[in-house]
Design an enzyme around this catalytic site. Structure first.
Site, PDB file in Angstrom:
ATOM      1  N   ARG A 226       0.847  -1.185   0.000  1.00  0.00           N
ATOM      2  CA  ARG A 226       0.000   0.000   0.000  1.00  0.00           C
ATOM      3  C   ARG A 226       0.886   1.238   0.000  1.00  0.00           C
ATOM      4  NH1 ARG A 226      -3.573  -2.500  -1.767  1.00  0.00           N
ATOM      5  NH2 ARG A 226      -5.530  -3.045  -0.784  1.00  0.00           N
ATOM      6  N   HIS A 274      -1.294   0.479  -9.904  1.00  0.00           N
ATOM      7  CA  HIS A 274      -2.004  -0.387  -8.941  1.00  0.00           C
ATOM      8  C   HIS A 274      -2.739  -1.528  -9.658  1.00  0.00           C
ATOM      9  CE1 HIS A 274      -4.017  -0.522  -4.723  1.00  0.00           C
ATOM     10  NE2 HIS A 274      -3.899  -1.736  -5.240  1.00  0.00           N
TER      11      HIS A 274
HETATM   12  C1  OXD Z   1      -6.024  -5.685  -3.487  1.00  0.00           C
HETATM   13  C2  OXD Z   1      -5.271  -4.787  -4.384  1.00  0.00           C
HETATM   14  O1  OXD Z   1      -6.163  -5.392  -2.291  1.00  0.00           O
HETATM   15  O2  OXD Z   1      -5.305  -4.992  -5.609  1.00  0.00           O
HETATM   16  O3  OXD Z   1      -6.524  -6.708  -3.979  1.00  0.00           O
HETATM   17  O4  OXD Z   1      -4.635  -3.846  -3.906  1.00  0.00           O
END
Ligand code: OXD
Length: 311
Positions: A226, A274
């Site tokens: 993240r 992402h």
């Molecule tokens: C997930 C992402 O949490 O793609 O699946 O970040």
């Protein structure tokens, strides 16, 4: 069963509604924003969401469970008004396979120094770079959950010297496992660091200047956990000083990454938007339909998140 759907973009929500209509024909499917457009509350049994607006889920009457469209649930748990119902992750072979591919692709790319080869090609320079073989390359995978374990095993299969870091002590064949308390030792041996941690109070801001300095000089980073794990300015400094040679970044503090962000044009940075293990509506809808049917039968699916742990 009435299901409210939300993704940050209306066309994304429409795609998920169409896919879920096929996988779960017995459900009434509505966009969360449409349901709540009149103000006040609206009835819904389940919410299937990615980054729901804070406070919106609390306006759904009779809500029985929330399903994250993805493996992570931090975007749901961050809602200060989250209703007290089970939160489910969406995990399946498709997502795991995508993460295996992403990690293998970028670790191999750093291992074989592809950025330097591409730069040499741009100069029409015949530059034979000799890198150590995979068994002499130390890779560290932070986070040994479903996706992290699969990625670490893929790296073992490719022949790398792999270590893994997890909250609890673990044992995994072929992987040197470090508990969270041994982070400095784990970082000190990670020539290529792969971050697949979930976002929790313990992992937020983990990759700061001090931790980046613990990596071997010239290490590479593959960052697909993240955005909030990483101090982005500290990474820019570490790239400038040579402490970090190259970084592949899939997640960012602000997403979409603003067009004027220095990462976009940085010669030592590869940006991906992402998508490391992005779930697609077609295979994801089948998994989500399975979860919702299990909930409707009164059985909680295995992918139940633990709000205390944060994943
Ligand atoms: C997930 C992402 O949490 O793609 O699946 O970040």
């Amino acid at each position: 069963m009435r299901v409210a759907l939300h993704t940050p973009r209306p066309e994304g929500t429409a795609r998920w509604i169409a896919a879920l209509a096929e996988a779960l024909p017995e459900a009434e499917l509505c966009a969360l924003n449409d349901l709540l457009a009149g103000g006040g509350s609206a009835p819904a049994d389940y919410a299937v969401v990615w980054r729901p607006p804070p406070g919106a889920l609390a306006r759904l009457r009779g809500l029985r469970a929330i399903v994250s469209i993805g493996a992570g649930v931090d975007h749901v748990l961050a809602d200060p008004a989250l209703p007290p119902v089970p939160v489910l992750r969406t995990l399946g072979p498709d997502l795991t396979q995508r993460m295996r591919e992403y990690v293998a692709l970028h670790v191999l790319r750093h291992h074989r120094d592809m950025p330097a080869l591409c730069a040499a090609q741009a100069r029409a320079e015949w530059r034979q770079i000799v890198t150590p073989p995979a068994p002499r390359r130390r890779v560290g995978v932070m986070g040994l959950g479903v996706l992290g374990s699969a990625a670490a095993q893929t790296l073992v299969a490719l022949g790398f010297d792999v270590a893994g870091l997890s909250r609890e002590p673990r044992e995994m064949a072929g992987i040197r496992c470090y508990p969270a308390g041994a982070l400095p030792d784990f970082l000190a041996r990670s020539e290529i660091l792969v971050n697949l941690l979930p976002l929790t109070a313990q992992t937020r801001d983990l990759l700061d200047a001090r931790r980046l300095a613990m990596l071997p000089r010239g290490a590479c980073l593959v960052h697909a956990g993240r955005g909030e794990h990483l101090d982005e300015d500290a990474l820019l400094d570490a790239l400038d000083s040579g402490q970090i040679a190259q970084a592949t970044l899939d997640v960012f503090r602000t997403e979409p990454l603003p067009a004027d962000h220095p990462f976009w044009r940085h010669p030592q940075v590869t940006v991906t938007p992402h998508l490391a293990s992005m779930i697609d509506p077609q295979s994801g809808a089948a998994l989500i339909a399975e979860s919702l049917r299990a909930c409707a039968r009164g059985a909680l699916p295995a992918a139940l998140a633990d709000p205390q742990r944060g994943y």
